[in-house]
Write an enzyme that holds these catalytic residues in place. Structure first.
Site, mmCIF file in Angstrom:
data_model
loop_
_atom_site.group_PDB
_atom_site.id
_atom_site.type_symbol
_atom_site.label_atom_id
_atom_site.label_comp_id
_atom_site.label_asym_id
_atom_site.label_seq_id
_atom_site.Cartn_x
_atom_site.Cartn_y
_atom_site.Cartn_z
ATOM 1 N N ASN A 1 0.724 -1.139 0.115
ATOM 2 C CA ASN A 1 0.168 0.013 -0.074
ATOM 3 C C ASN A 1 0.841 1.356 -0.135
ATOM 4 O O ASN A 1 0.431 2.093 -0.640
ATOM 5 C CB ASN A 1 -0.920 0.043 1.158
ATOM 6 C CG ASN A 1 -1.986 1.248 1.170
ATOM 7 O OD1 ASN A 1 -2.467 1.511 0.246
ATOM 8 N ND2 ASN A 1 -1.975 1.772 2.366
ATOM 9 N N HIS B 1 -8.108 -3.464 -0.122
ATOM 10 C CA HIS B 1 -7.514 -4.037 0.943
ATOM 11 C C HIS B 1 -8.276 -5.218 1.633
ATOM 12 O O HIS B 1 -9.398 -5.350 1.803
ATOM 13 C CB HIS B 1 -7.026 -3.075 2.046
ATOM 14 C CG HIS B 1 -6.211 -1.962 1.407
ATOM 15 N ND1 HIS B 1 -4.952 -1.782 1.887
ATOM 16 C CD2 HIS B 1 -6.441 -1.119 0.419
ATOM 17 C CE1 HIS B 1 -4.648 -0.577 1.234
ATOM 18 N NE2 HIS B 1 -5.385 -0.244 0.301
ATOM 19 N N SER B 2 -7.229 -6.109 2.261
ATOM 20 C CA SER B 2 -8.066 -7.261 3.177
ATOM 21 C C SER B 2 -8.977 -7.046 4.279
ATOM 22 O O SER B 2 -9.912 -7.927 4.263
ATOM 23 C CB SER B 2 -6.874 -7.986 3.447
ATOM 24 O OG SER B 2 -5.992 -8.680 2.646
ATOM 25 N N TYR B 3 -8.814 -5.998 5.075
ATOM 26 C CA TYR B 3 -9.891 -6.002 6.090
ATOM 27 C C TYR B 3 -9.741 -4.426 6.720
ATOM 28 O O TYR B 3 -8.957 -3.530 6.338
ATOM 29 C CB TYR B 3 -9.542 -6.827 7.180
ATOM 30 C CG TYR B 3 -8.493 -6.720 8.141
ATOM 31 C CD1 TYR B 3 -8.539 -5.844 9.316
ATOM 32 C CD2 TYR B 3 -7.221 -7.200 7.725
ATOM 33 C CE1 TYR B 3 -7.332 -5.711 10.154
ATOM 34 C CE2 TYR B 3 -6.154 -6.950 8.552
ATOM 35 C CZ TYR B 3 -6.182 -6.069 9.735
ATOM 36 O OH TYR B 3 -5.120 -5.932 10.541
ATOM 37 N N TYR C 1 -4.711 6.261 8.748
ATOM 38 C CA TYR C 1 -3.468 6.951 8.979
ATOM 39 C C TYR C 1 -3.115 7.536 8.055
ATOM 40 O O TYR C 1 -3.318 7.314 6.771
ATOM 41 C CB TYR C 1 -2.656 6.275 9.791
ATOM 42 C CG TYR C 1 -2.286 4.992 9.152
ATOM 43 C CD1 TYR C 1 -1.605 4.840 7.928
ATOM 44 C CD2 TYR C 1 -2.864 3.674 9.687
ATOM 45 C CE1 TYR C 1 -1.304 3.665 7.248
ATOM 46 C CE2 TYR C 1 -2.558 2.427 8.980
ATOM 47 C CZ TYR C 1 -1.718 2.431 7.723
ATOM 48 O OH TYR C 1 -1.737 1.049 7.345
ATOM 49 N N GLU D 1 -11.366 -0.947 2.113
ATOM 50 C CA GLU D 1 -10.980 -2.148 3.101
ATOM 51 C C GLU D 1 -12.306 -3.017 3.310
ATOM 52 O O GLU D 1 -13.128 -2.872 3.807
ATOM 53 C CB GLU D 1 -10.609 -1.592 4.619
ATOM 54 C CG GLU D 1 -9.574 -0.400 4.184
ATOM 55 C CD GLU D 1 -8.154 -0.743 4.455
ATOM 56 O OE1 GLU D 1 -7.790 -1.961 4.820
ATOM 57 O OE2 GLU D 1 -7.281 0.169 4.113
#
Length: 159
Positions: free
Chosen positions: A2, A56-58, A95, A118
């Site tokens: 990322n 994204h995964s989670y 973030y 996500e």
């Protein structure tokens, strides 16, 4: 990967300096073969790519730059199985990180509709989502992507 994109990339801060960390940006921009190949593809197809979604995964978040589209995508995701996703700007929801995919795709590749999604979950399983949750997660993101495509088409289609 990322944080491995070339837009305002910077070396790892002490917080993300461990190469085994999920947030490690690499030792140089585009060090990951995957980021380099996607960047090469996007640069080779100028004006043909209307949207970019970095999945994204989670985290159950949908971060974007145009809030109306993001809120609609979050509603479309929730409509499938009732899973709640937050919508907002990535730097507010997660973030701030230099060298991320959506900043690169927007600023360097010129893709106006650049987003980050996500998927399930919020950290219980992290990157090891149980098999029983993979299909529902895929159904949700598909609904969100279809919503986004229709939203963009409606705005960009001549009247």
């Amino acid at each position: 990967m990322n944080a491995n994109w070339g837009y305002q990339w910077s070396p790892a801060s002490p917080l993300f300096s461990n190469p085994c960390s999920d947030s490690y940006p690499g030792s140089r921009a585009f060090e990951a073969v995957e980021t380099q190949l996607v960047a090469d593809y996007l640069k080779a197809t100028p004006n043909n790519v209307r949207a970019f979604v970095d999945v994204h995964s989670y985290g159950q978040l949908y971060a974007e730059t145009l809030m109306e589209a993001g809120l609609g995508v979050a509603r479309a995701l929730k409509a499938i199985h009732g899973t709640v996703y937050q919508a907002g700007q990535a730097c507010d929801l997660i973030y701030r990180m230099a060298g991320d995919a959506i900043d690169w795709s927007y600023a360097t590749a010129g893709i106006e509709w650049s987003y980050s999604a996500e998927l399930r979950d919020t950290g219980t399983y992290g990157f090891l989502l149980p098999g029983s949750l993979i299909r529902p997660s895929a159904e949700e993101i598909t609904a969100g992507l279809v919503y986004l495509a229709r939203f963009i088409l409606t705005l960009e289609s001549p009247s």
